[in-house]
Design a protein around this motif. Structure first.
Motif, mmCIF file in Angstrom:
data_model
loop_
_atom_site.group_PDB
_atom_site.id
_atom_site.type_symbol
_atom_site.label_atom_id
_atom_site.label_comp_id
_atom_site.label_asym_id
_atom_site.label_seq_id
_atom_site.Cartn_x
_atom_site.Cartn_y
_atom_site.Cartn_z
ATOM 1 N N ASN A 50 26.573 -9.842 122.351
ATOM 2 C CA ASN A 50 27.395 -11.010 122.659
ATOM 3 C C ASN A 50 28.308 -11.280 121.472
ATOM 4 O OD1 ASN A 50 26.362 -11.547 125.182
ATOM 5 N ND2 ASN A 50 24.749 -12.879 124.406
ATOM 6 N N VAL A 51 29.450 -11.881 121.740
ATOM 7 C CA VAL A 51 30.377 -12.235 120.669
ATOM 8 C C VAL A 51 31.036 -13.553 121.038
ATOM 9 C CG1 VAL A 51 32.211 -10.818 121.703
ATOM 10 C CG2 VAL A 51 32.361 -11.504 119.302
ATOM 11 N N TYR A 52 31.159 -14.446 120.042
ATOM 12 C CA TYR A 52 31.821 -15.726 120.277
ATOM 13 C C TYR A 52 32.405 -16.210 118.949
ATOM 14 C CZ TYR A 52 27.297 -17.435 118.572
ATOM 15 O OH TYR A 52 26.159 -17.645 117.834
ATOM 16 N N PRO A 53 33.455 -17.049 119.001
ATOM 17 C CA PRO A 53 34.056 -17.557 117.762
ATOM 18 C C PRO A 53 33.034 -18.285 116.919
ATOM 19 C CG PRO A 53 35.458 -18.038 119.645
ATOM 20 C CD PRO A 53 34.154 -17.550 120.189
ATOM 21 N N ASP A 54 33.106 -18.056 115.598
ATOM 22 C CA ASP A 54 32.145 -18.686 114.695
ATOM 23 C C ASP A 54 32.708 -19.986 114.120
ATOM 24 O OD1 ASP A 54 29.739 -18.848 113.185
ATOM 25 O OD2 ASP A 54 30.843 -18.145 111.444
ATOM 26 N N SER A 55 33.541 -19.918 113.095
ATOM 27 C CA SER A 55 34.061 -21.132 112.458
ATOM 28 C C SER A 55 35.571 -21.236 112.537
ATOM 29 C CB SER A 55 33.634 -21.177 110.982
ATOM 30 O OG SER A 55 34.133 -20.050 110.296
ATOM 31 N N HIS A 106 39.733 -16.752 114.051
ATOM 32 C CA HIS A 106 39.756 -15.372 113.584
ATOM 33 C C HIS A 106 38.377 -14.868 113.159
ATOM 34 C CE1 HIS A 106 44.061 -16.214 113.398
ATOM 35 N NE2 HIS A 106 44.269 -14.927 113.306
ATOM 36 N N GLN A 107 37.381 -15.724 113.095
ATOM 37 C CA GLN A 107 36.038 -15.319 112.657
ATOM 38 C C GLN A 107 35.093 -15.328 113.841
ATOM 39 O OE1 GLN A 107 34.524 -16.349 108.672
ATOM 40 N NE2 GLN A 107 32.948 -17.477 109.736
ATOM 41 N N PHE A 108 34.336 -14.234 114.005
ATOM 42 C CA PHE A 108 33.483 -14.069 115.181
ATOM 43 C C PHE A 108 32.058 -13.717 114.764
ATOM 44 C CE2 PHE A 108 37.629 -13.799 116.922
ATOM 45 C CZ PHE A 108 37.527 -14.168 118.257
ATOM 46 N N GLN A 109 31.111 -14.264 115.512
ATOM 47 C CA GLN A 109 29.694 -13.928 115.360
ATOM 48 C C GLN A 109 29.344 -12.864 116.396
ATOM 49 O OE1 GLN A 109 26.733 -15.191 113.394
ATOM 50 N NE2 GLN A 109 26.210 -13.210 114.284
ATOM 51 N N PHE A 110 28.881 -11.712 115.946
ATOM 52 C CA PHE A 110 28.413 -10.644 116.829
ATOM 53 C C PHE A 110 26.883 -10.674 116.841
ATOM 54 C CE2 PHE A 110 32.655 -9.442 115.688
ATOM 55 C CZ PHE A 110 33.162 -8.767 116.789
#
Length: 741
Positions: free
Chosen positions: A209-214, A217-221
């Motif tokens: 899964n991947v979604y925007p983090d903060s 341009h920054q993503f949590q995988f």
């Protein structure tokens, strides 16, 4: 004809400029794929000079109604050689770059672009997932069209809407989807790189899964692979890689990237790869998500799926991982065999356009006896969570809310500090068997239908500000409104953005990090006082909100100094958001200091003379304090108090108004306001009823000496009102007024 005349004039300007050889000029047209002009489309112009070390140029221009964009850069004393770069994005956020070398004899250019338009009738888009060895299932999420032509990159084609294709060997393939309609009035195309594996997975199945983090341009995988895995390899599509199981990656530029995960186990038969498309730097407007549970009464191979997406999707496409599909919102699916299946949900809507996908692993026929799940109910930033057991047995519940906080209990309420996406986890432990089960969901905190993204660019002169801070302040102070504040460090291109801004009225403030001389903190509207700022009303944002910093007046250095303290009182949490402006004897700003968290500030190396200090904080009025430093008293200390909605000067507040009279009072139709001013000022005059509503207001320029303002109140209902006169310089006058018929 008008376009021809304009082009002739523009070419004449080019020719006249060539004689001067001190400029670079660029123009062109941006059209859609049918040849129609695209108005109000941003085009980026950049210059990197090779003859003047360190000189760069950056600007964003929008096309006119005929799709024309123009920019010209003048150099002094003579044109350098260098590189001109022109670029624009299409409706899929694919970058179209173009660059050319220029010099004194080659400095006038035309570059046209033909790109897909988000407002056009057709917009091609698709996603995919692995259905088995060498087998890829494609999902067509395009807008418009009706005629589809797939080219799978191996010579094979299809005209199905959602084809499944079996490749002969593993590898990377460029897959193209062309869409059109029967009248040939719209057409669009999209090509994406797809990886095909011939692995039988050997007990391993890659998934993430991947979604925007903060930030955008920054993503949590997050790895969701299954099997006996001991290594992970991520390729994020921009050249960067990672071997962490759950990495966080920041992309340096907006665009569309193909991110891939390769997992491998302890032996050579455990190997699997999966890829997905990541949209960076812009929001889709919706977030796909779903939950599920097994039908234990009829068959453990039957799964109930529930759509829990946010953001207004109107169509749903489910891929159940066994080469079957559904377009229902909440389908029930019976699997032929037990096992682990990679299930994906893609949601889309046409107006407004959004598209998003979410995938996860679903265990079928192997239901844990103590399985549990939870749901949530939102009240802005306050969310209530409730845990449930499928078998109904008593259990204890513990929670992790994704922001560092935890909780216990079957039903809990948690207050989040700000809107955004949070991964919430619940662990249930049965009282009798001690069987433990953990489930997680990515929760959007804040009503997504009322959240907006605000962005813009800050300029210091003709160049972007490369170091500074942008802040946004809510001006809504009603009892049923939550005041909102956010800050963002300006990047090297002068860009700032705020991701989750609720509806309301705001001012935006840009502050350069240097504090004396140079450029001043400036509000959107290009003013230094918040009372004069252009208010941003949400609703629908009108991005970009660009700010051009105002420049300070030159300041002579000397041996003197001014320091001070703002006693924060009940407003201590806002002390570090205050900026202290320093003005010379003529009232011209010469510099500023940010007040620290304890409320102190300091100006050093000042020449002797008369100065004025004014504290600036949006929504708060402030006295102007006069300070004189000389050889006998080279240093001065100023004390102010932050109380209520005002910052009061204790030392020597400036007296702008010597006399203030209103007559007649009571008033029938016309009321006169007489003011004797010690200096000129721009004031706002407002009439407020007992309910706190502004029923009449206006702006007036007052000169030094006698001034009279006449207000016509003939259309105002009878009653008791408050007459209020304010100005950015610190004027704050009130007078009760009785209105009669």
């Amino acid at each position: 004809m008008k376009k021809l005349i304009f082009l002739l004039s523009f070419c004449a300007l080019f020719l006249s400029g060539m004689a001067q050889t001190n400029h670079v000029a660029i123009y062109g047209y941006v059209n859609d794929l049918s040849g129609n002009p695209i108005p109000n489309h941003p085009v980026t112009i950049q210059i990197d000079s090779t003859n003047i070390p360190g000189f760069t140029y950056y600007n964003v221009v929008n096309t006119g109604i005929d799709g024309l964009y123009i920019d010209s850069v003048v150099f002094n004393p003579a044109i350098p050689g260098g590189t001109l770069m022109v670029s624009t994005y299409d409706c899929n956020q694919v970058l179209y770059p173009w660059q050319v070398l220029f010099n004194a004899g080659n400095n006038n250019f035309r570059k046209d672009f033909q790109v897909c338009n988000a407002d056009s009738l057709c917009n091609a888009n698709f996603s995919w997932n692995t259905n088995g060895p060498l087998t890829i299932g494609f999902y067509n999420s395009s807008i418009g069209g009706g005629i589809w032509n797939w080219q799978f990159g191996d010579g094979a084609t299809s005209t199905q809407q959602h084809p499944v294709h079996v490749y002969s060997q593993q590898g990377y393939y460029n897959v193209t989807l062309n869409i059109s309609d029967s009248n040939a009035s719209c057409w669009d195309s999209l090509t994406q790189l797809v990886y095909v594996s011939d692995s039988t997975f050997g007990g391993c199945h890659a998934a993430f899964n991947v979604y925007p983090d903060s930030s955008a341009h920054q993503f949590q995988f997050t790895d969701q692979s299954t099997g006996n895995i001991n290594s992970w390899f991520w390729a994020f599509g921009d050249g960067a890689t990672s071997t962490l199981q759950n990495p966080i990656h920041e992309y340096l530029a907006s665009g569309t990237y193909i991110a891939c995960l390769v997992v491998q186990g302890v032996d050579s038969t455990c190997y699997s790869t999966i890829c997905d498309t990541i949209n960076v730097g812009f929001t889709s407007g919706c977030q796909a998500y779903f939950s599920w549970y097994a039908d234990t009464l009829n068959s453990q191979n039957t799964i109930h799926y529930f759509d829990q997406s946010t953001g207004g999707g109107s169509t749903w496409y489910w891929s159940f991982g066994d080469s079957t599909y559904s377009t229902l919102q909440n389908p029930v699916h019976a699997y032929a065999n037990a096992g682990t299946y990679h299930v994906c949900l893609t949601i889309t809507s046409a107006n407004p356009y959004c598209s998003d996908s979410w995938c996860t692993e679903v265990n079928v026929g192997n239901v844990v006896n103590c399985q549990s799940y939870f749901n949530s109910m939102s009240n802005w930033l306050d969310l209530t969570f409730e845990g449930h057991k499928l078998n109904g047995w008593p259990a204890s519940y513990s929670w992790s809310f994704g922001d560092g906080s935890t909780g216990t209990g079957q039903t809990v309420t948690h207050s989040f500090a700000s809107p955004g996406y949070y991964t919430v986890s619940m662990t249930s432990v049965e009282d009798s068997t001690l069987c433990s089960y953990t489930s997680s969901q990515t929760i959007l905190v804040g009503d997504s239908t009322n959240l907006q993204q605000i962005y813009g660019q800050v300029f210091a002169g003709t160049f972007p500000l490369t170091s500074g801070l942008a802040m946004i302040f809510s001006l809504d102070t009603a009892a049923n409104t939550i005041p909102y504040f956010d800050s963002h460090v300006i990047d090297s291109a002068g860009v700032y953005y705020f991701e989750y801004v609720p509806q309301g009225n705001y001012v935006i403030w840009a502050l350069p990090f240097d504090s004396m001389g140079g450029y001043l903190p400036t509000f959107y509207g290009d003013v230094i006082y918040w009372e004069q700022a252009t208010v941003v009303n949400l609703g629908v944002p009108q991005n970009p909100y660009n700010i051009h910093l105002l420049q300070a007046t030159d300041l002579l250095s000397g041996p003197g100094g001014i320091n001070g303290q703002i006693n924060p009182g009940l407003k201590s949490a806002s002390a570090d958001k205050i900026t202290m402006l320093l003005m010379n004897e003529q009232g011209q700003p010469v510099g500023y200091r940010r007040v620290n968290a304890s409320g102190s500030f300091d100006f050093s190396a000042l020449s002797y003379g008369t100065y004025y200090l004014k504290a600036e904080l949006p929504g708060v009025t402030s006295d102007v304090v006069k300070v004189v430093i000389d050889a006998a008293n080279p240093f001065a200390s100023v004390v102010m108090t932050f109380t209520g909605n005002g910052i009061l000067g204790i030392n020597d507040p400036v007296e702008f108004v010597k006399e203030f009279i209103t007559y007649p009072n009571p008033v029938n139709d016309l009321v006169n306001i007489s003011l004797k001013m010690t200096s000129a000022a721009q004031v706002t005059v407002g009439l407020i009823n007992l309910g706190g509503q502004m029923v009449k207001n206006g702006s007036y320029k007052l000169e030094r000496g006698e001034n009279r303002i006449t207000l016509d109140l003939s259309g105002i209902a009878s009653g008791l009102y408050t007459l209020r006169i304010t100005s950015p310089e610190g004027i704050s006058l009130t007078q009760k007024l009785v209105k009669t018929h």
